[in-house]
Design an enzyme around this catalytic site. Structure first.
Site, PDB file in Angstrom:
ATOM      1  N   LYS A  54       0.808  -1.201   0.000  1.00  0.00           N
ATOM      2  CA  LYS A  54       0.000   0.000   0.000  1.00  0.00           C
ATOM      3  C   LYS A  54       0.851   1.266   0.000  1.00  0.00           C
ATOM      4  O   LYS A  54       0.380   2.347  -0.341  1.00  0.00           O
ATOM      5  CB  LYS A  54      -0.899   0.031   1.256  1.00  0.00           C
ATOM      6  N   GLY A  55       2.078   1.138   0.440  1.00  0.00           N
ATOM      7  CA  GLY A  55       2.893   2.309   0.736  1.00  0.00           C
ATOM      8  C   GLY A  55       3.052   3.294  -0.412  1.00  0.00           C
ATOM      9  O   GLY A  55       3.106   4.503  -0.199  1.00  0.00           O
ATOM     10  N   GLU A 109       7.891   2.562  -6.036  1.00  0.00           N
ATOM     11  CA  GLU A 109       7.936   2.187  -4.620  1.00  0.00           C
ATOM     12  C   GLU A 109       7.956   3.439  -3.750  1.00  0.00           C
ATOM     13  O   GLU A 109       8.411   4.493  -4.185  1.00  0.00           O
ATOM     14  CB  GLU A 109       9.209   1.381  -4.324  1.00  0.00           C
ATOM     15  N   ASP A 110       7.492   3.290  -2.517  1.00  0.00           N
ATOM     16  CA  ASP A 110       7.652   4.389  -1.564  1.00  0.00           C
ATOM     17  C   ASP A 110       9.044   4.362  -0.944  1.00  0.00           C
ATOM     18  O   ASP A 110       9.672   5.396  -0.768  1.00  0.00           O
ATOM     19  CB  ASP A 110       6.565   4.369  -0.476  1.00  0.00           C
ATOM     20  N   ASP A 113      14.410  -0.659   1.228  1.00  0.00           N
ATOM     21  CA  ASP A 113      15.302  -0.912   2.372  1.00  0.00           C
ATOM     22  C   ASP A 113      16.262  -2.052   2.014  1.00  0.00           C
ATOM     23  O   ASP A 113      17.306  -1.822   1.428  1.00  0.00           O
ATOM     24  CB  ASP A 113      14.486  -1.271   3.614  1.00  0.00           C
ATOM     25  N   PHE A 162      13.048   5.267  11.744  1.00  0.00           N
ATOM     26  CA  PHE A 162      11.728   4.815  11.319  1.00  0.00           C
ATOM     27  C   PHE A 162      10.887   6.000  10.839  1.00  0.00           C
ATOM     28  O   PHE A 162      10.779   7.004  11.530  1.00  0.00           O
ATOM     29  CB  PHE A 162      11.013   4.109  12.482  1.00  0.00           C
ATOM     30  N   ASP A 169       3.727   3.609   6.913  1.00  0.00           N
ATOM     31  CA  ASP A 169       2.895   3.334   8.085  1.00  0.00           C
ATOM     32  C   ASP A 169       3.681   2.784   9.260  1.00  0.00           C
ATOM     33  O   ASP A 169       4.811   2.319   9.110  1.00  0.00           O
ATOM     34  CB  ASP A 169       1.817   2.305   7.717  1.00  0.00           C
ATOM     35  N   ARG A 175      -0.434   6.574   7.396  1.00  0.00           N
ATOM     36  CA  ARG A 175      -0.159   6.635   5.948  1.00  0.00           C
ATOM     37  C   ARG A 175      -0.663   7.937   5.343  1.00  0.00           C
ATOM     38  O   ARG A 175      -0.148   8.404   4.345  1.00  0.00           O
ATOM     39  CB  ARG A 175      -0.848   5.474   5.213  1.00  0.00           C
TER      40      ARG A 175
HETATM   41  C1  PRP Z   1       7.462  -1.601   2.551  1.00  0.00           C
HETATM   42  C2  PRP Z   1       7.734  -0.722   1.343  1.00  0.00           C
HETATM   43  C3  PRP Z   1       8.412  -1.651   0.390  1.00  0.00           C
HETATM   44  C4  PRP Z   1       9.160  -2.603   1.305  1.00  0.00           C
HETATM   45  C5  PRP Z   1      10.595  -2.188   1.349  1.00  0.00           C
HETATM   46  O1  PRP Z   1       6.301  -2.317   2.318  1.00  0.00           O
HETATM   47  O2  PRP Z   1       6.543  -0.211   0.804  1.00  0.00           O
HETATM   48  O3  PRP Z   1       7.505  -2.370  -0.413  1.00  0.00           O
HETATM   49  O4  PRP Z   1       8.582  -2.472   2.622  1.00  0.00           O
HETATM   50  O5  PRP Z   1      11.311  -3.065   2.169  1.00  0.00           O
HETATM   51  P1  PRP Z   1      12.462  -3.981   1.616  1.00  0.00           P
HETATM   52  O6  PRP Z   1      13.292  -3.188   0.661  1.00  0.00           O
HETATM   53  O7  PRP Z   1      13.231  -4.332   2.878  1.00  0.00           O
HETATM   54  O8  PRP Z   1      11.850  -5.203   0.983  1.00  0.00           O
HETATM   55  P2  PRP Z   1       5.524  -3.105   3.456  1.00  0.00           P
HETATM   56  O9  PRP Z   1       5.862  -4.578   3.378  1.00  0.00           O
HETATM   57  O10 PRP Z   1       5.747  -2.445   4.798  1.00  0.00           O
HETATM   58  O11 PRP Z   1       4.024  -2.967   2.999  1.00  0.00           O
HETATM   59  P3  PRP Z   1       3.177  -1.612   2.748  1.00  0.00           P
HETATM   60  O12 PRP Z   1       3.684  -1.024   1.456  1.00  0.00           O
HETATM   61  O13 PRP Z   1       1.778  -2.101   2.624  1.00  0.00           O
HETATM   62  O14 PRP Z   1       3.401  -0.704   3.912  1.00  0.00           O
END
Ligand code: PRP
Length: 191
Positions: A54-55, A109-110, A113, A162, A169, A175
Protein backbone atom coordinates in the site's frame (compact mmCIF):
# COMPACT_ATOMS: atom_id res chain seq x y z
CA UNK A 1 4.87 25.82 2.44
CA UNK A 2 1.99 28.28 2.72
CA UNK A 3 1.11 29.67 6.17
CA UNK A 4 -2.27 27.95 5.94
CA UNK A 5 -0.84 24.47 5.41
CA UNK A 6 1.75 25.07 8.15
CA UNK A 7 -1.10 25.73 10.58
CA UNK A 8 -2.95 22.61 9.47
CA UNK A 9 0.19 20.49 9.90
CA UNK A 10 0.88 21.93 13.36
CA UNK A 11 -2.68 21.32 14.57
CA UNK A 12 -2.92 17.78 13.28
CA UNK A 13 0.38 16.39 14.46
CA UNK A 14 -0.21 13.04 16.14
CA UNK A 15 1.97 12.52 19.25
CA UNK A 16 3.90 9.80 17.42
CA UNK A 17 5.42 12.39 15.07
CA UNK A 18 8.93 13.17 16.29
CA UNK A 19 10.33 15.38 13.57
CA UNK A 20 9.13 16.24 10.07
CA UNK A 21 11.83 15.15 7.63
CA UNK A 22 10.14 16.14 4.35
CA UNK A 23 7.30 18.66 4.31
CA UNK A 24 4.46 18.30 1.81
CA UNK A 25 5.78 21.09 -0.40
CA UNK A 26 9.25 19.54 -0.52
CA UNK A 27 7.84 16.12 -1.41
CA UNK A 28 5.64 17.56 -4.15
CA UNK A 29 8.50 19.62 -5.57
CA UNK A 30 10.63 16.47 -5.85
CA UNK A 31 7.69 14.53 -7.31
CA UNK A 32 7.32 17.25 -9.95
CA UNK A 33 11.03 17.00 -10.84
CA UNK A 34 10.80 13.22 -11.13
CA UNK A 35 7.67 13.56 -13.26
CA UNK A 36 9.45 15.95 -15.61
CA UNK A 37 12.42 13.58 -15.96
CA UNK A 38 10.18 10.59 -16.56
CA UNK A 39 8.14 12.56 -19.12
CA UNK A 40 11.33 13.34 -21.05
CA UNK A 41 12.70 9.79 -20.79
CA UNK A 42 9.47 8.21 -21.99
CA UNK A 43 8.65 10.86 -24.61
CA UNK A 44 8.58 8.24 -27.36
CA UNK A 45 7.38 5.25 -25.38
CA UNK A 46 4.04 4.36 -23.81
CA UNK A 47 4.48 4.12 -20.09
CA UNK A 48 2.91 1.68 -17.64
CA UNK A 49 3.38 2.63 -14.01
CA UNK A 50 3.08 -0.12 -11.41
CA UNK A 51 2.44 1.08 -7.86
CA UNK A 52 3.27 -1.30 -5.05
CA UNK A 53 0.51 -1.26 -2.44
CA UNK A 54 0.00 0.00 0.00
CA UNK A 55 2.89 2.31 0.74
CA UNK A 56 3.44 3.67 -2.78
CA UNK A 57 -0.21 4.65 -3.37
CA UNK A 58 0.07 8.40 -2.60
CA UNK A 59 3.39 8.69 -4.41
CA UNK A 60 2.42 6.86 -7.59
CA UNK A 61 -0.84 8.85 -7.88
CA UNK A 62 0.95 12.20 -7.44
CA UNK A 63 3.76 11.11 -9.76
CA UNK A 64 1.44 9.91 -12.53
CA UNK A 65 -0.26 13.33 -12.49
CA UNK A 66 3.12 14.96 -13.09
CA UNK A 67 3.88 12.86 -16.16
CA UNK A 68 2.87 14.72 -19.30
CA UNK A 69 2.27 11.54 -21.30
CA UNK A 70 -0.60 9.05 -21.18
CA UNK A 71 0.13 6.61 -18.34
CA UNK A 72 -1.36 3.18 -17.85
CA UNK A 73 -1.60 2.88 -14.08
CA UNK A 74 -1.83 -0.45 -12.30
CA UNK A 75 -1.20 -1.75 -8.80
CA UNK A 76 0.21 -4.86 -7.23
CA UNK A 77 -0.01 -5.74 -3.56
CA UNK A 78 2.63 -7.81 -1.82
CA UNK A 79 3.50 -8.71 1.73
CA UNK A 80 6.34 -10.41 3.54
CA UNK A 81 5.64 -13.77 5.13
CA UNK A 82 7.27 -12.63 8.37
CA UNK A 83 8.04 -9.28 10.06
CA UNK A 84 11.71 -9.92 9.28
CA UNK A 85 11.81 -10.35 5.51
CA UNK A 86 13.89 -13.23 4.23
CA UNK A 87 15.07 -13.84 0.73
CA UNK A 88 12.13 -15.02 -1.38
CA UNK A 89 9.59 -14.67 1.44
CA UNK A 90 7.31 -12.24 -0.46
CA UNK A 91 3.72 -13.17 -1.25
CA UNK A 92 1.35 -11.54 -3.79
CA UNK A 93 -1.93 -10.38 -2.26
CA UNK A 94 -3.26 -8.74 -5.43
CA UNK A 95 -1.73 -9.19 -8.86
CA UNK A 96 -1.72 -6.68 -11.72
CA UNK A 97 -4.86 -6.41 -13.80
CA UNK A 98 -2.99 -5.41 -16.96
CA UNK A 99 -0.53 -7.46 -18.99
CA UNK A 100 3.04 -6.11 -18.91
CA UNK A 101 4.21 -8.03 -21.96
CA UNK A 102 5.92 -5.69 -24.47
CA UNK A 103 5.13 -2.66 -22.32
CA UNK A 104 7.54 -0.09 -20.88
CA UNK A 105 7.07 -0.67 -17.18
CA UNK A 106 8.10 1.65 -14.37
CA UNK A 107 7.77 0.09 -10.92
CA UNK A 108 7.03 2.73 -8.28
CA UNK A 109 7.94 2.19 -4.62
CA UNK A 110 7.65 4.39 -1.56
CA UNK A 111 10.83 3.06 0.03
CA UNK A 112 13.56 0.53 -0.70
CA UNK A 113 15.30 -0.91 2.37
CA UNK A 114 16.75 -4.41 2.04
CA UNK A 115 15.56 -4.51 -1.58
CA UNK A 116 14.07 -7.98 -1.09
CA UNK A 117 10.51 -6.93 -1.95
CA UNK A 118 11.56 -5.12 -5.09
CA UNK A 119 13.96 -7.87 -6.12
CA UNK A 120 11.16 -10.41 -5.92
CA UNK A 121 8.83 -8.16 -7.92
CA UNK A 122 11.37 -7.34 -10.59
CA UNK A 123 12.07 -11.04 -11.14
CA UNK A 124 8.34 -11.71 -11.33
CA UNK A 125 7.74 -8.92 -13.86
CA UNK A 126 10.85 -9.72 -15.91
CA UNK A 127 9.50 -13.22 -16.44
CA UNK A 128 6.42 -11.64 -18.07
CA UNK A 129 8.57 -10.08 -20.82
CA UNK A 130 8.06 -6.31 -20.58
CA UNK A 131 9.67 -4.18 -23.29
CA UNK A 132 11.62 -2.42 -20.52
CA UNK A 133 11.59 -2.44 -16.73
CA UNK A 134 12.76 0.43 -14.52
CA UNK A 135 12.31 1.48 -10.91
CA UNK A 136 11.35 4.76 -9.26
CA UNK A 137 11.41 5.02 -5.48
CA UNK A 138 10.57 8.08 -3.42
CA UNK A 139 12.91 7.05 -0.60
CA UNK A 140 16.06 4.97 -0.63
CA UNK A 141 17.87 3.55 2.39
CA UNK A 142 20.97 2.03 0.78
CA UNK A 143 22.56 1.21 4.16
CA UNK A 144 19.96 -1.53 4.67
CA UNK A 145 20.38 -3.10 1.23
CA UNK A 146 20.83 -6.88 1.10
CA UNK A 147 20.50 -7.25 -2.66
CA UNK A 148 21.76 -4.92 -5.41
CA UNK A 149 19.02 -3.35 -7.49
CA UNK A 150 18.92 -1.10 -10.55
CA UNK A 151 17.06 2.02 -9.37
CA UNK A 152 16.66 4.57 -12.17
CA UNK A 153 14.83 7.33 -10.27
CA UNK A 154 15.20 8.22 -6.56
CA UNK A 155 13.44 10.99 -4.67
CA UNK A 156 15.48 11.18 -1.48
CA UNK A 157 18.12 9.13 0.32
CA UNK A 158 17.22 8.65 3.98
CA UNK A 159 18.87 7.38 7.15
CA UNK A 160 17.80 4.35 9.14
CA UNK A 161 15.28 6.12 11.41
CA UNK A 162 11.73 4.81 11.32
CA UNK A 163 9.58 6.98 9.03
CA UNK A 164 5.83 7.53 8.78
CA UNK A 165 3.57 9.51 6.47
CA UNK A 166 2.87 9.95 2.75
CA UNK A 167 2.14 6.22 2.47
CA UNK A 168 4.56 4.98 5.11
CA UNK A 169 2.90 3.33 8.08
CA UNK A 170 3.42 2.02 11.56
CA UNK A 171 1.05 -0.93 11.92
CA UNK A 172 -1.18 0.53 9.17
CA UNK A 173 -1.46 3.96 10.82
CA UNK A 174 -0.17 7.37 9.71
CA UNK A 175 -0.16 6.63 5.95
CA UNK A 176 -2.36 9.70 5.32
CA UNK A 177 -0.02 12.25 6.86
CA UNK A 178 0.85 14.67 4.04
CA UNK A 179 4.49 14.86 5.19
CA UNK A 180 7.18 12.32 6.08
CA UNK A 181 8.37 12.25 9.68
CA UNK A 182 10.42 10.26 12.12
CA UNK A 183 8.43 8.49 14.78
CA UNK A 184 8.45 8.29 18.57
CA UNK A 185 8.55 4.50 18.70
CA UNK A 186 8.81 4.68 22.50
CA UNK A 187 5.12 5.69 22.57
CA UNK A 188 4.37 2.28 21.09
CA UNK A 189 6.53 0.47 23.64
CA UNK A 190 9.38 -0.04 21.14
CA UNK A 191 12.95 0.72 22.26
C1 PRP B 1 7.46 -1.60 2.55
C2 PRP B 1 7.73 -0.72 1.34
C3 PRP B 1 8.41 -1.65 0.39
C4 PRP B 1 9.16 -2.60 1.31
C5 PRP B 1 10.60 -2.19 1.35
O1 PRP B 1 6.30 -2.32 2.32
O2 PRP B 1 6.54 -0.21 0.80
O3 PRP B 1 7.51 -2.37 -0.41
O4 PRP B 1 8.58 -2.47 2.62
O5 PRP B 1 11.31 -3.07 2.17
P1 PRP B 1 12.46 -3.98 1.62
O6 PRP B 1 13.29 -3.19 0.66
O7 PRP B 1 13.23 -4.33 2.88
O8 PRP B 1 11.85 -5.20 0.98
P2 PRP B 1 5.52 -3.11 3.46
O9 PRP B 1 5.86 -4.58 3.38
O10 PRP B 1 5.75 -2.45 4.80
O11 PRP B 1 4.02 -2.97 3.00
P3 PRP B 1 3.18 -1.61 2.75
O12 PRP B 1 3.68 -1.02 1.46
O13 PRP B 1 1.78 -2.10 2.62
O14 PRP B 1 3.40 -0.70 3.91
Amino acid sequence: MSDASAVVEARNLPPQVKEIVFRETEILRRVRELGERISRDYARRDLMMVGILKGAAPFVCDLARRVTRPVLLDFISVTSYSPTPRRGSVRILKDLEEDVTDRHVLVVEDIVDTGLTLNYLLNLLRARSPASLQVCTLLDRPELRLVELPIRYTGFRVSQEFLIGYGLDYREEHRNLPFIATMRLELEGVD
